[in-house]
Enzyme design. Sequence first.
Site, mmCIF file in Angstrom:
data_model
loop_
_atom_site.group_PDB
_atom_site.id
_atom_site.type_symbol
_atom_site.label_atom_id
_atom_site.label_comp_id
_atom_site.label_asym_id
_atom_site.label_seq_id
_atom_site.Cartn_x
_atom_site.Cartn_y
_atom_site.Cartn_z
ATOM 1 N N THR A 131 0.835 -1.197 0.000
ATOM 2 C CA THR A 131 0.000 0.000 0.000
ATOM 3 C C THR A 131 0.868 1.246 0.000
ATOM 4 O O THR A 131 2.037 1.209 0.384
ATOM 5 C CB THR A 131 -0.906 0.059 1.246
ATOM 6 O OG1 THR A 131 -0.102 0.351 2.399
ATOM 7 C CG2 THR A 131 -1.659 -1.234 1.443
ATOM 8 N N ASP A 132 0.301 2.359 -0.436
ATOM 9 C CA ASP A 132 0.907 3.645 -0.120
ATOM 10 C C ASP A 132 0.721 3.853 1.382
ATOM 11 O O ASP A 132 0.008 3.082 2.045
ATOM 12 C CB ASP A 132 0.249 4.764 -0.925
ATOM 13 C CG ASP A 132 1.180 5.961 -1.150
ATOM 14 O OD1 ASP A 132 2.182 6.083 -0.420
ATOM 15 O OD2 ASP A 132 0.898 6.775 -2.048
ATOM 16 N N ALA A 133 1.362 4.868 1.927
ATOM 17 C CA ALA A 133 1.347 5.061 3.377
ATOM 18 C C ALA A 133 -0.088 5.149 3.894
ATOM 19 O O ALA A 133 -0.888 5.946 3.412
ATOM 20 C CB ALA A 133 2.107 6.325 3.740
ATOM 21 N N LEU A 134 -0.403 4.317 4.885
ATOM 22 C CA LEU A 134 -1.770 4.275 5.404
ATOM 23 C C LEU A 134 -2.080 5.416 6.360
ATOM 24 O O LEU A 134 -3.225 5.561 6.790
ATOM 25 C CB LEU A 134 -2.028 2.930 6.086
ATOM 26 C CG LEU A 134 -2.069 1.727 5.137
ATOM 27 C CD1 LEU A 134 -2.266 0.433 5.919
ATOM 28 C CD2 LEU A 134 -3.172 1.891 4.085
#
Length: 616
Positions: free
Chosen positions: A310-313
């Site tokens: 994921t991109d940063a959550l």
Amino acid sequence: MTLLCVGVATMPLNAAAVLSSPPGVKQMLGQKLMLDLRYYCSTTPVDGQCRTAMTTLPAELAALIRQYDIGGIILFAENLNDINQIVQLNRDLQQAAADSPLGLPLFIGIDQEGGRVARLPRHIATSFAGNMAIGATYAEHGTAFATTVGQVLADELLPLGINVNFAPTVDVNVNPQNPVINVRAFGEKPQHVADLGGAMTAAMQSRGMIAALKHFPGHGDTEVDSHLGLPKVEHSAEQIRQVDLKPFADIIKTQGPGMIMTAHIQYPALDNSTFISKDGDKMLKPATLSRKILHDVLRTELGFQGVVVTDALDMAGISKFFSHTEAVVQTFAAGADIALMPVKLQHPGELAALAQLLDALAQAVEQGSLSLAELTASYQRIVALKQRYPLLPKAKTAGEQLSKATVLLGNPAHRAAELALAKAAVTKVKPAGADWPVRLNGKQKLLLIMPDMSKAQALAAALKHYSKTALQIDSISLQQTDFSQASAQIASADLVISGFIAPMQSLADIGGMDDLTGVANIAAAYQRQTRQYEALLPQITQAGKPHVFLSLRAPYDISRYGQFADVVLASYAYNTAEDVSAIGAGNATYEALAQALLQQYSLSGRLPVTVAGYND
């Protein structure tokens, strides 16, 4: 295949496969977490906000990695001071992982895209001018610079102990108003992006660096920064496959990227299903949480068999609408293999959050919200990728590793390549032909009007270094507060050279969501710079002064400011090294611009995007 541990022992890389018993649910879940250790305070801050950079690994963070079999760490600029410190930090991180029950080495990742997103200090490492600069060389040089940049980035990161580069960005920047991608993209033509992104991926991975394409299924047509909100792309399904997905599809087919990073973006043509946010609002699912996008499109349609991260959550595109636990559960259910930055661990008071997250995830598996079969398959993909790449440096000792890193980082050959790209990228947009209506040679007094004094100093230093005649250079910084002498400075100049950076910095440039409190100040400062610049431009015209305009970032601002200049150059880059006057040490963009202004080489760069009024 064997791998040297960072301590005194050696370990088989496939240690997990030969354990006497299979890994437990929490161990597999731990491998699916990639933590952000950018800041850490040994005591809980009074205001709850820690801004102490983590440059040496505290015992309590090492214990978390060891106890919970954590799979990866992402590093930021704050973690990275000098070669010796970086090498030791990464060895300590890997030692903690080696001491864990599974003993699997960590993914240690970084956003070292080049250009405006580069985390290593520019005076130490070779940062290059970035993707759109590479895109500007495509017509003349094809994929040559994409290959060179990929090779150098890998060759400099690996001896530091960094084994995952969250690059290349293969978003197709079709929106001039895009606040977060713009020059991070190679351009606006899907095939060119696919070619250049594929070449960079192949170059990095051939050197042993895991590449992570981003941001799937495409961040190129947004006007909202997903750090700050939740963008929506209203493309048709046909347009998505012809434009946004094209680079991903081609590179998956030809290069087998190790990782692909998701985007916190809504794509209703791919998935129009909804969720209820933590505030009770009904919303479309973003790609990061969409099984239709991550499983049906990425896995099934495009055939991607690697690791989905994921991109940063912690970005507002997710965290504004979900609790951190719910976000991780949802993205794992959608098909993501690794949750990036799932929980904040910046002081002792926050450390229990990791155990709580793992407990909640294990409960989700037990209750069937997360499939045990899919968890196992995801874990196996992670282990397979760790088996495929040499995650630990080849050096047997810290001293050997340090020596190799010192020789490689920012070496003369790499700096020469950095300058070669910067020079090949510079584009003369106005006039369109070979003519130069403004000649710098023989001009004795120059006025530089630049976004800040560091940019003015960098260009002045490069001009003086490369000029064969003495130059008298005066400067105006758009950050200064007193412009009372500006008219007189313009009047006394033989030639005005002005530069502007548009759009303003995004959180991706600065680092991430920990910088959110400073965004308002950055925006206010940028608005002041814009007002001051637009007040000075008519004064230059009215004074009848020859004028060169330098577009230092996305070239779309040429449509607005090119009319005020006799000559317009685009560099697609603006960053300086810590020593702004250094030659051959991180200020390549300004060296290239100086040589271009002095007409010391032929400019071959071409606009890789459409600029209204010039190449449309």
